[in-house]
Design an enzyme around this catalytic site. Structure first.
Site, short mmCIF file in Angstrom:
data_model
loop_
_atom_site.label_atom_id
_atom_site.label_comp_id
_atom_site.label_asym_id
_atom_site.label_seq_id
_atom_site.Cartn_x
_atom_site.Cartn_y
_atom_site.Cartn_z
N HIS A 120 0.81 -1.22 0.00
CA HIS A 120 0.00 0.00 0.00
C HIS A 120 0.84 1.27 0.00
CE1 HIS A 120 0.39 -0.14 4.53
NE2 HIS A 120 0.43 1.16 4.36
N ASP A 150 0.31 -7.68 1.56
CA ASP A 150 0.70 -6.27 1.62
C ASP A 150 2.23 -6.10 1.66
OD1 ASP A 150 0.29 -3.57 1.56
OD2 ASP A 150 -0.23 -3.36 3.68
N SER A 226 4.62 2.72 7.98
CA SER A 226 4.28 1.56 7.15
C SER A 226 5.46 1.14 6.29
CB SER A 226 3.10 1.90 6.23
OG SER A 226 1.91 1.98 6.96
#
Length: 469
Positions: A120, A150, A226
């Site tokens: 992402h 992911d 992230s």
């Protein structure tokens, strides 16, 4: 005068004797309370806390931090989107474009410049750049990515060998163990926060479509973290920070990381095959508890109950049957479905896992070879599977995929039209179908406004065509 003094002394002596007798025989004993004019603070000031502990026994994060900060990078994602159309743009025939920027973190995993991050973080990018902790910036290329886990793999061409983080076995990580989260929150350079592992094999998918298996930690993780590293006190990678659970969108809660064993398997597949080789055990079911056990009429409340076994899967070939209860996989106790998928997702097609199960009340340990996923859920229809030669021959079909389970909502509609499990789908939107991959690609290439057109051969061998808008 002497009489007055004598009277006073006798009275005083009598009072003393009376008071002493009361204290000795009549008054109730009470604990002594010592009061002080000094008050203690409700919380210890931070500069006093170290006096309570032996500092030699405290965990030392300095080495782990030094080994990690220089291997964690800042990832910038620039995507070009259409801007708001003005009258001037309309008359001049221009299409306004607007650049949008997103940021995240990444982890260098070898000296040649391979970087692991979240899918992402780099999704829909038109331009990617990576900034190292020494402020050098490089253009980055996407080697491959996997939306399910992911995880994405990037590559930069640096003019020197780069510092990198080594992988640890995330299966060996323990609840309560100290960990460090390293990333670039709020566009800062590499930042280190500490916490402990709060839980393992956490599933955040509320739909249950894809059982995830995250490491949960209370180390502070914020927007921009992230794709960053979750490392143990040796500075070894045990996870890729991916998500936070918070009511504000910033850190007030827990953070979640993809276990390093899963991340490592994904990037190894990308580097070796160009895509992810997802293996499956070949069962469906659910985790047992008291309520579920009562519904099934069994006494066992721990493990994964096998509700269905996929045809031709490794589970079927190994002898796993409906009603069996999986207790362990690779000698790791299984108490929820995420425990199972966490082990499977770290393996690839052809790998062998050891499954301990309860069959008719007796424990049995068997090897199971993971197979490729040959099933897919087709909208409006149900689950489909690659057809074998005998499946095609039975209905005189030359190509197609087999329906193995009908959509619950439309089951009566299909059966009314003679379509049941075993029917063969031969074409989707005028594209010839030979496998579930063909079916997926046909749906991906379909316009959102285009109707779904399905050609199939029903149980009576009749060819039919259906249009859904």
């Amino acid at each position: 005068m002497k009489k007055i003094l004598t009277l006073v002394l006798v009275s005083a002596l009598g009072g003393i004797i009376t008071l002493g007798a009361y204290k000795l025989f009549l008054e109730e004993n009470k604990p002594i309370v010592v009061t002080s004019t000094e008050t203690n603070p409700a919380f210890l000031p931070t500069n006093n806390v170290s006096n309570l502990f032996n500092t030699a026994e405290n965990p030392d994060f300095t080495v782990a931090a030094e080994n990690t900060v220089n291997a964690v990078v800042h990832v910038k994602n620039v995507s070009i989107s259409k801007g708001q159309l003005t009258l001037q743009d309309l008359f001049s025939g221009r299409s306004p474009q607007r650049a949008q920027m997103g940021t995240g973190s990444g982890v260098i995993i070898n000296a040649d410049g391979y970087i692991i991050t979240n899918n992402h973080v780099i999704n829909n990018s038109d331009e990617l750049s990576v900034t190292l902790n020494n402020n050098k910036t490089y253009k980055a290329e996407i080697v491959g990515s996997d939306a399910k886990t992911d995880i994405a793999l990037l590559k930069i061409e640096a003019d020197e060998d780069l510092p990198y983080v080594t992988f640890a076995d995330s299966d060996n990580a323990k609840i309560g163990e100290w960990v460090l989260a390293v990333g670039n929150p709020f566009n800062l350079t590499s930042t280190v926060t500490a916490g402990i592992i709060s839980a393992k094999a956490r599933n955040l998918d509320p739909t249950g479509t894809y059982a995830q298996s995250f490491i949960q930690t209370d180390a502070a993780v914020n927007p921009g973290n992230s794709g960053g590293a979750l490392v143990n006190t040796n500075g070894e990678l045990i996870g890729i920070n991916t998500a936070i659970s918070s009511q504000t969108g910033s850190y007030i809660g827990y953070s979640f990381a993809v276990p390093s064993n899963i991340a490592r398997r994904v990037i190894e597949d990308i580097m070796e095959y160009g895509n992810v080789q997802n293996g499956i055990l070949g069962i469906s079911g659910g985790a047992l508890n008291s309520r579920y056990a009562d519904e099934l009429g069994i006494n066992d409340t721990e493990g994964i109950y096998v509700a269905e076994v996929v045809e031709d899967s490794g589970a079927e070939k190994a002898g796993i049957e409906k009603g069996d209860i999986i207790k362990e996989i690779n000698h790791i106790k299984v108490s929820k479905f995420a425990d199972l998928t966490g082990q499977i997702n770290a393996k690839r097609v052809g790998d062998v896992v050891t499954v301990t199960l309860s069959k008719n009340g007796k424990l049995k340990t068997i090897p199971v070879t993971l197979t490729r996923n040959e099933t897919y859920t087709l909208p409006l229809v149900g689950r489909i599977k690659n057809a074998k030669k005998e499946d095609l021959k039975k209905l005189n079909a030359t190509n197609g995929v087999k329906i193995i389970e009908l959509n619950n909502e439309y089951e009566s509609y299909w059966k009314k039209n003679g379509v049941e499990t075993g029917s063969i789908i031969t074409s989707i939107n005028d594209k010839k179908i030979n496998s579930v991959d063909d079916a997926q690609n046909a749906l991906k290439s379909k316009s959102p406004y285009e109707p779904l057109r399905i050609e199939l051969i029903n149980k009576n061998g009749e060819k039919e065509r259906y249009n859904f808008r």
